[in-house]
Motif scaffolding. Sequence first.
Motif, PDB file in Angstrom:
ATOM      1  N   GLY A 176       0.813  -1.081   0.237  1.00  0.00           N
ATOM      2  CA  GLY A 176      -0.018  -0.125   0.052  1.00  0.00           C
ATOM      3  C   GLY A 176       0.836   1.468  -0.157  1.00  0.00           C
ATOM      4  O   GLY A 176       0.128   2.455  -0.419  1.00  0.00           O
ATOM      5  N   SER A 177       2.111   1.256   0.372  1.00  0.00           N
ATOM      6  CA  SER A 177       2.679   2.349   0.412  1.00  0.00           C
ATOM      7  C   SER A 177       4.431   2.176   0.700  1.00  0.00           C
ATOM      8  O   SER A 177       4.720   1.020   1.170  1.00  0.00           O
ATOM      9  CB  SER A 177       2.554   3.206   1.743  1.00  0.00           C
ATOM     10  OG  SER A 177       2.749   2.933   2.865  1.00  0.00           O
ATOM     11  N   TYR A 178       5.287   3.092   0.208  1.00  0.00           N
ATOM     12  CA  TYR A 178       6.583   2.994   0.204  1.00  0.00           C
ATOM     13  C   TYR A 178       6.875   2.943   1.844  1.00  0.00           C
ATOM     14  O   TYR A 178       7.903   2.257   1.997  1.00  0.00           O
ATOM     15  CB  TYR A 178       7.312   3.919  -0.666  1.00  0.00           C
ATOM     16  CG  TYR A 178       8.716   4.004  -0.606  1.00  0.00           C
ATOM     17  CD1 TYR A 178       9.593   3.370  -1.533  1.00  0.00           C
ATOM     18  CD2 TYR A 178       9.332   4.679   0.422  1.00  0.00           C
ATOM     19  CE1 TYR A 178      11.029   3.117  -1.327  1.00  0.00           C
ATOM     20  CE2 TYR A 178      10.903   4.585   0.604  1.00  0.00           C
ATOM     21  CZ  TYR A 178      11.449   3.888  -0.468  1.00  0.00           C
ATOM     22  OH  TYR A 178      12.833   4.070  -0.404  1.00  0.00           O
ATOM     23  N   GLU A 179       6.313   3.823   2.409  1.00  0.00           N
ATOM     24  CA  GLU A 179       6.810   4.072   3.951  1.00  0.00           C
ATOM     25  C   GLU A 179       6.440   2.683   4.705  1.00  0.00           C
ATOM     26  O   GLU A 179       7.109   2.429   5.492  1.00  0.00           O
ATOM     27  CB  GLU A 179       5.993   5.185   4.487  1.00  0.00           C
ATOM     28  CG  GLU A 179       6.113   6.670   3.925  1.00  0.00           C
ATOM     29  CD  GLU A 179       5.856   6.963   2.365  1.00  0.00           C
ATOM     30  OE1 GLU A 179       4.945   6.004   1.959  1.00  0.00           O
ATOM     31  OE2 GLU A 179       6.521   7.693   1.621  1.00  0.00           O
ATOM     32  N   GLU A 180       5.169   2.059   4.498  1.00  0.00           N
ATOM     33  CA  GLU A 180       5.035   0.798   5.014  1.00  0.00           C
ATOM     34  C   GLU A 180       6.024  -0.321   4.623  1.00  0.00           C
ATOM     35  O   GLU A 180       6.497  -0.945   5.468  1.00  0.00           O
ATOM     36  CB  GLU A 180       3.734   0.378   4.702  1.00  0.00           C
ATOM     37  CG  GLU A 180       3.182  -1.058   5.204  1.00  0.00           C
ATOM     38  CD  GLU A 180       3.366  -1.258   6.826  1.00  0.00           C
ATOM     39  OE1 GLU A 180       3.627  -2.196   7.221  1.00  0.00           O
ATOM     40  OE2 GLU A 180       3.412  -0.299   7.559  1.00  0.00           O
TER      41      GLU A 180
END
Length: 248
Positions: free
Chosen positions: A196-200
Amino acid sequence: MDMGRLDGKRALVTAAGQGIGRASVLAMAAEGAQVFATDINEAALAGLGDGIEAFVLDVRDPDSVAQGMARARPDVLFNCAGFVHHGSVLEAQDEEWDFALDLNVRSMFRTMRAALPGMLERGGGSIINMSSACSSVIGAPNRFIYGTTKAAVIGMTKSVAVDFITRGIRCNCICPGTVESPSWHDRVKSLGEQVGSYEEALRQFVSRQPMGRVAKAEEIAALVVYLASDESAFTTGQPFVIDGGWSG
């Protein structure tokens, strides 16, 4: 004038265009080695600086390997080429398996077989193979193909070490944890698309490192310099785990 730790040594590095390979080229050159930086991607070898000889070498091509070893005549061989496949045994494809065995394992067989006769003739040498903490050291989720091939590198390293221990050849391997590099950022981006996201994705990668960060390529390069130098003259056949406590 201070002497460099690698003065008088000729070192060949594969996959020298980025990441650990590039950092190791620069670190060994700074310590006085005559470095031959090789990669399949010629453009990636740009900008390495004066005194470093760069040329294309395809570790999957026996002729290219033979020509590269004849050109460099290395005292130090650092086998850094490799690829990380994602997935469990159930997701592993035959073509991925064949590719990984060829690039991650057989390529080192090719380079060592080509470099060893010259090393033996000159009276010694140091071979450094890139393995991983994800190998026979520790299992990692969704790294079936990669972990299998890197475990093979450890076994291959120990075999070469014991066969040539009385003839001046040392063979060791490095087993890093997660290391920051362009290819690692690509894997983070790929995982980010799934979660869902690069950060996750970044959080997941970093969370498995007890130190709370991933390694810098320069930290691995420092170990490469040590294993290339005469400081490690009594060391052979060893997997050097440098993983921020991941396997500890």
